[in-house]
Design a protein around this motif. Structure first.
Motif, PDB file in Angstrom:
ATOM      1  N   SER A 113      -8.819   5.852  -2.851  1.00 27.03           N
ATOM      2  CA  SER A 113     -10.264   5.669  -2.692  1.00 27.03           C
ATOM      3  C   SER A 113     -10.595   5.471  -1.213  1.00 27.03           C
ATOM      4  N   ALA A 114     -11.849   5.682  -0.876  1.00 29.85           N
ATOM      5  CA  ALA A 114     -12.300   5.491   0.505  1.00 29.85           C
ATOM      6  C   ALA A 114     -12.075   4.038   0.910  1.00 29.85           C
ATOM      7  N   ILE A 115     -11.666   3.829   2.140  1.00 29.41           N
ATOM      8  CA  ILE A 115     -11.333   2.474   2.594  1.00 29.41           C
ATOM      9  C   ILE A 115     -12.536   1.532   2.513  1.00 29.41           C
ATOM     10  N   CYS A 116     -13.750   2.062   2.688  1.00 23.80           N
ATOM     11  CA  CYS A 116     -14.946   1.223   2.615  1.00 23.80           C
ATOM     12  C   CYS A 116     -15.265   0.783   1.185  1.00 23.80           C
ATOM     13  N   GLN A 117     -14.656   1.422   0.187  1.00 24.28           N
ATOM     14  CA  GLN A 117     -14.895   1.073  -1.211  1.00 24.28           C
ATOM     15  C   GLN A 117     -13.850   0.103  -1.763  1.00 24.28           C
ATOM     16  N   ARG A 118     -12.814  -0.179  -0.990  1.00 23.44           N
ATOM     17  CA  ARG A 118     -11.735  -1.055  -1.465  1.00 23.44           C
ATOM     18  C   ARG A 118     -12.088  -2.511  -1.276  1.00 23.44           C
ATOM     19  N   GLN A 119     -11.492  -3.329  -2.124  1.00 25.60           N
ATOM     20  CA  GLN A 119     -11.641  -4.781  -1.997  1.00 25.60           C
ATOM     21  C   GLN A 119     -10.716  -5.269  -0.869  1.00 25.60           C
ATOM     22  N   PRO A 120     -11.189  -6.191  -0.041  1.00 24.03           N
ATOM     23  CA  PRO A 120     -10.314  -6.717   1.031  1.00 24.03           C
ATOM     24  C   PRO A 120      -9.130  -7.466   0.423  1.00 24.03           C
ATOM     25  N   ASN A 121      -8.001  -7.398   1.134  1.00 19.91           N
ATOM     26  CA  ASN A 121      -6.790  -8.103   0.663  1.00 19.91           C
ATOM     27  C   ASN A 121      -6.782  -9.521   1.125  1.00 19.91           C
ATOM     28  N   ASN A 125       0.811  -1.216   0.000  1.00 22.04           N
ATOM     29  CA  ASN A 125       0.000   0.000   0.000  1.00 22.04           C
ATOM     30  C   ASN A 125       0.847   1.270   0.000  1.00 22.04           C
ATOM     31  N   VAL A 126       2.037   1.217   0.548  1.00 28.60           N
ATOM     32  CA  VAL A 126       2.939   2.371   0.492  1.00 28.60           C
ATOM     33  C   VAL A 126       3.485   2.533  -0.926  1.00 28.60           C
ATOM     34  N   GLU A 127       3.833   1.404  -1.552  1.00 25.77           N
ATOM     35  CA  GLU A 127       4.415   1.463  -2.893  1.00 25.77           C
ATOM     36  C   GLU A 127       3.374   1.763  -3.969  1.00 25.77           C
ATOM     37  N   THR A 128       2.129   1.349  -3.763  1.00 23.39           N
ATOM     38  CA  THR A 128       1.057   1.613  -4.726  1.00 23.39           C
ATOM     39  C   THR A 128      -0.151   2.138  -3.962  1.00 23.39           C
ATOM     40  N   PRO A 129      -0.124   3.412  -3.589  1.00 22.32           N
ATOM     41  CA  PRO A 129      -1.210   3.978  -2.781  1.00 22.32           C
ATOM     42  C   PRO A 129      -2.555   3.962  -3.516  1.00 22.32           C
ATOM     43  N   ASP A 130      -3.604   3.819  -2.738  1.00 22.60           N
ATOM     44  CA  ASP A 130      -4.973   3.837  -3.253  1.00 22.60           C
ATOM     45  C   ASP A 130      -5.705   4.951  -2.516  1.00 22.60           C
TER      46      ASP A 130
END
Length: 142
Positions: free
Chosen positions: A134-142, A127-132
């Motif tokens: 978008s809102a955390i609630c909209q992200r797909q779980p890892n 996540n540091v190398e490829t920041p996202d």
């Protein structure tokens, strides 16, 4: 040597065991002392046949466990001060060690497994190398 396979050891005696296996298989290797932790880094050319590579990988896993056990038991250097580090594999093959407080590390590992800890760290690095943004609630779980 063009592309390299790298093997990191924190105790010289364990690194020597792996180096002996490389020599037994007639593999040319480079030994370096890693600047941040003083660990031994053994590098071989990436062109080893698959069967030998699998064998070396298995040996590395066994020796890495032994290496870590020696570190955890404090048998490496009784005069050394207590330190802890997290080995990080970065994008593009770069590697680094992040130094952390050993008491914090011990507390974390007393409640989660090493696999859970590694997965947690890999998530942070990714996540540091490829920041996202978008809102955390909209992200797909890892």
């Amino acid at each position: 040597m063009n592309e390299l396979l790298e093997y990191l050891f924190f105790t010289p005696a364990i690194a020597d065991k792996f180096a002996a296996a490389l020599q037994e298989n007639d593999l040319v290797y480079v030994r370096e002392i890693e600047s941040m932790q003083g660990a031994t880094l053994l590098k071989i050319a990436d062109g080893v046949d698959d069967a030998l590579w699998d064998s070396l990988d298995e040996l590395y896993e066994v020796l890495n466990t032994e290496d870590q056990a020696l570190l955890e038991a404090g048998l490496v250097d009784e005069d050394a001060k207590s330190t802890a580090g997290i080995y990080l594999q970065l994008a593009g093959g770069r590697q680094t060690v992040a130094q952390i407080n050993p008491d914090v590390m011990n507390r974390m590992l007393s409640v989660i497994t090493m696999d859970e800890f590694n997965a947690f760290i890999e998530t942070i690095v990714r996540n540091v190398e490829t920041p996202d943004d978008s809102a955390i609630c909209q992200r797909q779980p890892n």
